[in-house]
Design an enzyme around this catalytic site. Structure first.
Site, PDB file in Angstrom:
ATOM      1  N   HIS A 171     -18.075   7.523 -10.905  1.00 29.02           N
ATOM      2  CA  HIS A 171     -18.459   8.858 -11.375  1.00 29.02           C
ATOM      3  C   HIS A 171     -17.860   9.082 -12.764  1.00 29.02           C
ATOM      4  O   HIS A 171     -16.786   9.657 -12.911  1.00 29.02           O
ATOM      5  CB  HIS A 171     -17.953   9.930 -10.399  1.00 29.02           C
ATOM      6  CG  HIS A 171     -18.525  11.297 -10.645  1.00 29.02           C
ATOM      7  ND1 HIS A 171     -19.549  11.820  -9.900  1.00 29.02           N
ATOM      8  CD2 HIS A 171     -18.222  12.242 -11.565  1.00 29.02           C
ATOM      9  CE1 HIS A 171     -19.849  13.026 -10.338  1.00 29.02           C
ATOM     10  NE2 HIS A 171     -19.047  13.310 -11.354  1.00 29.02           N
ATOM     11  N   ASN A 214     -15.962  14.990 -11.054  1.00 28.47           N
ATOM     12  CA  ASN A 214     -15.131  15.647 -12.058  1.00 28.47           C
ATOM     13  C   ASN A 214     -14.972  17.134 -11.799  1.00 28.47           C
ATOM     14  O   ASN A 214     -14.164  17.796 -12.464  1.00 28.47           O
ATOM     15  CB  ASN A 214     -15.723  15.431 -13.460  1.00 28.47           C
ATOM     16  CG  ASN A 214     -17.127  15.992 -13.588  1.00 28.47           C
ATOM     17  OD1 ASN A 214     -18.001  15.699 -12.778  1.00 28.47           O
ATOM     18  ND2 ASN A 214     -17.359  16.799 -14.605  1.00 28.47           N
ATOM     19  N   HIS A 215     -15.687  17.701 -10.825  1.00 32.21           N
ATOM     20  CA  HIS A 215     -15.518  19.115 -10.488  1.00 32.21           C
ATOM     21  C   HIS A 215     -14.608  19.318  -9.284  1.00 32.21           C
ATOM     22  O   HIS A 215     -14.223  20.454  -8.996  1.00 32.21           O
ATOM     23  CB  HIS A 215     -16.876  19.771 -10.221  1.00 32.21           C
ATOM     24  CG  HIS A 215     -17.741  19.882 -11.432  1.00 32.21           C
ATOM     25  ND1 HIS A 215     -17.479  20.759 -12.461  1.00 32.21           N
ATOM     26  CD2 HIS A 215     -18.856  19.201 -11.799  1.00 32.21           C
ATOM     27  CE1 HIS A 215     -18.397  20.624 -13.396  1.00 32.21           C
ATOM     28  NE2 HIS A 215     -19.247  19.688 -13.026  1.00 32.21           N
ATOM     29  N   HIS A 263     -26.684  13.682 -14.747  1.00 31.53           N
ATOM     30  CA  HIS A 263     -27.611  14.545 -14.023  1.00 31.53           C
ATOM     31  C   HIS A 263     -29.060  14.076 -14.122  1.00 31.53           C
ATOM     32  O   HIS A 263     -29.904  14.453 -13.318  1.00 31.53           O
ATOM     33  CB  HIS A 263     -27.504  15.977 -14.547  1.00 31.53           C
ATOM     34  CG  HIS A 263     -26.222  16.642 -14.170  1.00 31.53           C
ATOM     35  ND1 HIS A 263     -26.098  18.022 -14.079  1.00 31.53           N
ATOM     36  CD2 HIS A 263     -25.008  16.150 -13.847  1.00 31.53           C
ATOM     37  CE1 HIS A 263     -24.863  18.332 -13.727  1.00 31.53           C
ATOM     38  NE2 HIS A 263     -24.185  17.201 -13.584  1.00 31.53           N
ATOM     39  N   HIS A 268     -22.336  11.295 -11.800  1.00 32.51           N
ATOM     40  CA  HIS A 268     -21.956  12.174 -12.919  1.00 32.51           C
ATOM     41  C   HIS A 268     -23.144  12.509 -13.824  1.00 32.51           C
ATOM     42  O   HIS A 268     -23.272  13.658 -14.259  1.00 32.51           O
ATOM     43  CB  HIS A 268     -20.825  11.581 -13.754  1.00 32.51           C
ATOM     44  CG  HIS A 268     -20.341  12.502 -14.840  1.00 32.51           C
ATOM     45  ND1 HIS A 268     -19.817  13.746 -14.584  1.00 32.51           N
ATOM     46  CD2 HIS A 268     -20.324  12.363 -16.191  1.00 32.51           C
ATOM     47  CE1 HIS A 268     -19.482  14.329 -15.719  1.00 32.51           C
ATOM     48  NE2 HIS A 268     -19.799  13.518 -16.709  1.00 32.51           N
TER      49      HIS A 268
END
Length: 578
Positions: free
Chosen positions: A136, A47-48, A167, A165
Site C-alpha cells: 500500500h 495510510n488512513h 484509487h 493506495h
C-alpha cells in the site's frame, strides 16, 4: 462469521506472522474455539489507518484482537523491515502471501536503497510456492523523486503484486517485463475524492490460484454512487470578456453551465443501476479565463436534491499550456488539465480560506506556528468535533520549541537570538506526519486535562488559585519555566485551559484559568493583594510578560505596563505564535 468449513490450511507459524500482537493474540481467528469463521479476512493497514501514537497502534490491531480480521504486514522496526509470508496450503497448491502496510513513502524508499527490507522465502520446496505481495504505497512518483516505491525495488521471484493506495482501477494485471511479475491495481471501491481516477467503474476481484497458474476476475460494483467529471475551458469555447459584453458575459456563462449540468444529470439517470444511489456526484472543472468566476455555493443551490454535492459542483482551475504539438502537428488545442490550481477568488471551504490566510502570515507574523500543523488541528476541531484540538496544538508547539531552545542552552527571553534559533527549529521539524504522531502521543499523555469538562476546569482553576499549586493530575509540559505569566486582573476576558503556577512575588498566576466571557466578567484568577503588589514591586524581578484588562495599568514584578486591550508581550517566545 458462519458455520461453513475452511478448505485451506495456514502452515506458517502465527507467532511469526502476528509477532506485532501481544502473545495471546498471535493466532488466526479460524483457530479460536469461541468463533465460527466461514470466510477469514486477512488485511494490511493503509495510510488512513496506519499505526500511530506512543503505543504505535492501528484500528486494525483492535479488529484483530476482537477476532474480526487477521492483521498482518505491520513493520515494527522501520530500520530493519522483515516480511515473513503467510503460507497457505490446499491440495497441491502452495500460496505465500507477503504483506507490508503503509509506511511513509520517503522512508520506505530510503529503506530499500539502504537494503533494510528483507523478504523471507519458505525453506522447503521454495520454487513450488505461488508468491503474492500486497503493498500500500504510491506507485508512480508523487511530488518528488523519492515519494514512491519503484517496482524495480521489489523481488523478481514474486508472481503477482497487488498494489493498493492508488484509487485509479486497472482491473487487468500488467506485466513488468523487466522484473517478470505482474501487477494488479484494484483501485478504490468508492469515490473518495472528485478527481479523474474516481470517475471510472469500481471493482472488487476474485483471484483463483491453482499450482503456479492464476486468474483474476474483476467484478463490477453496482452500488457505488455515480460520478461524472468534465473539464471546461471557457476561452476555447468562445466565452471571452470584452468591453462589448462585460454586462452579460457572466450570465451567459451561468446559462451554459446550467445546460451542461442538466445534460449530465440526465445521463446519470439513464445510466444508473437499480442499486445505485439516486443523486450523482458531478464536478465541473472550469477555466474561466478572463470571466469572473461564479460562486460555487450559489450556483449549486438550484441543484439541491438532484446531486449529492451541490456546494462543490464547480471547481475553478487554470489550464496548463502544452509545450509541444500534438501527434498531427496541430497546435490549436493549446491547453490541457493536467495541472490544476484553485482560483484564489473562489474558496469553497473554511479550511481553504485559512490555509491561504496562514500562508500569507507565515513569513511576517506566524514565524513559528506551522500553517500545515494549524490546518490539521483545525480539521480535527471541525470534522471530529474536537473542542481542544487548536488549544492543544498551540500548547504542544510552544512546549516543543521551548524544549528545543533549552537543549541548546538558548535563553527564550533573548530576542536577538530567537530568529536564528527558530529557523533552526523549523528546519529540524519538517516531517509533518512524524510531528502529528508526536502531537497525538503528547495528547494521550495530557488526556486528563484535555478531557476535563469546562465546569471541572473552572473548579480546578479556582482551587489552584486558592492553594497556589497545580493539581497533581495535571501534566507538566517540559518545565515551562520562563513562560509563567504575571498576575491577572479580575476584570476583562480571560480564556484558557485551567493550568496555574505561583508567581515569585507571592501573587497567584492562573495561566489561562477557566473560560470567562464578557467585559468585566469574573474569571478564574485571583487579583493580587496590595501587599503582594508591593512585594512584587520591591523584588525588582522583570521576568515574564504581563496581562492586563482593557485600559488597566498592571504592576508585574517591578515593571509597570499599560495595555489597551488583551495581552502585552515583551521579548518573549510567545510573540512568535501570534
Amino acid at each position: 462469521m458462519g458455520d461453513g468449513g475452511i478448505n485451506f490450511e495456514l502452515v506458517s507459524e502465527p507467532t511469526v506472522n502476528f509477532g506485532h500482537m501481544e502473545k495471546q493474540f498471535q493466532r488466526i481467528n479460524t483457530e479460536d474455539p469461541n468463533l465460527n469463521i466461514n470466510l477469514p479476512v486477512y488485511s494490511i493497514h493503509g495510510n488512513h489507518d496506519d499505526p500511530s501514537g506512543s503505543t504505535y497502534l492501528s484500528e486494525l490491531d483492535l479488529l484483530h484482537t476482537y477476532g474480526l480480521i487477521n492483521y498482518f504486514g505491520k513493520a515494527v522496526d522501520l530500520e530493519n523491515i522483515e516480511i515473513a509470508p503467510l503460507l497457505f496450503a490446499k491440495g497441491n497448491t502452495k500460496l505465500a502471501v507477503y504483506g507490508l502496510g503503509a509506511i511513509r513513502d520517503e522512508r520506505l524508499h530510503r529503506a530499500y536503497l539502504e537494503n533494510q527490507v528483507t523478504m523471507h522465502r519458505p525453506e522447503e520446496a521454495t520454487e513450488e510456492w505461488f508468491n503474492i505481495f500486497v503493498i500500500h504505497q504510491n506507485r508512480p512518483a508523487h511530488r518528488g523523486k523519492h515519494n514512491y516505491v519503484p517496482e524495480t525495488f521489489l523481488e523478481k521471484w514474486l508472481d503477482l503484486v497487488i498494489w493498493g493506495h492508488e484509487h485509479d482501477p486497472v482491473p487487468v494485471p500488467v506485466l513488468n517485463k523487466e522484473m517478470g511479475f505482474e501487477v494488479l491495481q484494484p483501485g478504490s471501491s468508492v469515490a473518495t475524492s472528485m478527481s479523474d481516477g474516481e470517475g471510472k467503474q469500481k471493482y472488487c476481484y476474485l483471484l483463483k490460484v491453482a499450482g503456479r497458474r492464476y486468474r483474476v476476475e474483476p467484478i463490477a460494483l453496482e452500488t457505488v454512487r455515480p460520478f461524472y467529471i468534465e473539464d471546461i475551458n471557457l476561452t476555447a469555447i468562445g466565452y471571452i470578456k470584452d468591453d462589448g459584453n462585460a454586462d452579460v458575459i457572466r450570465d451567459d456563462v451561468e446559462k451554459f453551465l446550467n445546460k451542461k449540468m442538466e445534460k449530465l444529470i440526465r445521463k446519470a439517470e439513464e445510466e444508473r443501476r437499480p442499486q445505485q444511489p439516486k443523486e450523482p456526484l458531478i464536478r465541473l472543472r472550469v477555466d474561466f479565463g478572463n470571466v469572473e468566476p461564479l460562486n460555487p455555493i450559489l450556483f449549486g443551490q438550484r441543484f439541491f436534491g438532484r446531486v449529492a454535492n451541490p456546494k462543490e459542483i464547480i471547481q475553478a482551475v487554470k489550464s496548463k499550456p502544452l509545450g509541444r504539438n500534438n501527434r498531427n502537428g496541430d497546435t490549436s488545442n493549446v491547453s490541457q488539465f493536467k495541472s490544476m490550481t484553485i482560483v484564489p477568488e473562489v474558496v469553497t471551504s473554511i479550511e481553504d480560506l485559512l490555509k491561504e490566510h496562514f500562508k500569507r502570515l507565515a513569513n511576517d507574523h506566524l514565524q513559528l506556528f506551522s500553517p500545515d500543523f494549524m490546518n490539521e488541528s483545525l480539521k480535527q476541531f471541525v470534522h471530529n468535533d474536537d473542542k481542544e484540538a487548536i488549544l492543544d496544538a498551540f500548547e504542544f508547539q510552544k512546549a516543543q520549541v521551548e524544549k528545543f531552545l533549552r537543549e541548546r542552552e538558548i535563553d527564550p527571553a533573548s530576542v536577538s537570538d530567537l530568529p536564528e534559533s527558530i529557523r533552526a527549529y523549523k528546519e529540524a521539524h519538517v516531517d509533518m506526519p512524524q510531528y502529528l504522531s508526536d502531537f497525538a502521543a503528547w495528547r494521550v499523555n495530557s488526556s486528563k486535562v484535555a478531557k476535563r469538562s469546562p465546569s471541572q476546569a473552572t473548579g480546578t482553576a479556582a482551587k489552584r488559585n486558592r492553594t497556589g499549586s497545580d493539581d497533581e493530575d495535571a501534566p507538566h509540559i517540559d518545565n515551562v519555566g520562563p513562560l509563567s505569566l504575571a498576575p491577572l486582573s479580575t476584570q476583562g476576558s480571560v480564556r484558557g485551559r485551567g493550568r496555574g503556577s505561583r508567581a515569585r512575588g507571592g501573587a497567584t498566576v492562573a495561566r489561562g484559568g477557566a473560560r470567562g466571557r464578557g467585559r468585566g466578567g469574573a474569571a478564574s484568577a485571583v487579583s493580587p493583594t496590595e501587599s503582594e503588589e508591593e512585594e512584587a514591586n520591591d523584588s525588582g524581578d522583570s521576568n515574564g510578560p504581563s496581562i492586563s484588562s482593557r485600559g488597566r495599568t498592571t504592576t508585574t514584578r517591578g515593571r509597570v505596563t499599560t495595555t489597551t486591550r488583551g495581552r502585552r508581550r515583551t521579548g518573549h517566545i510567545t510573540d512568535y505564535f501570534m
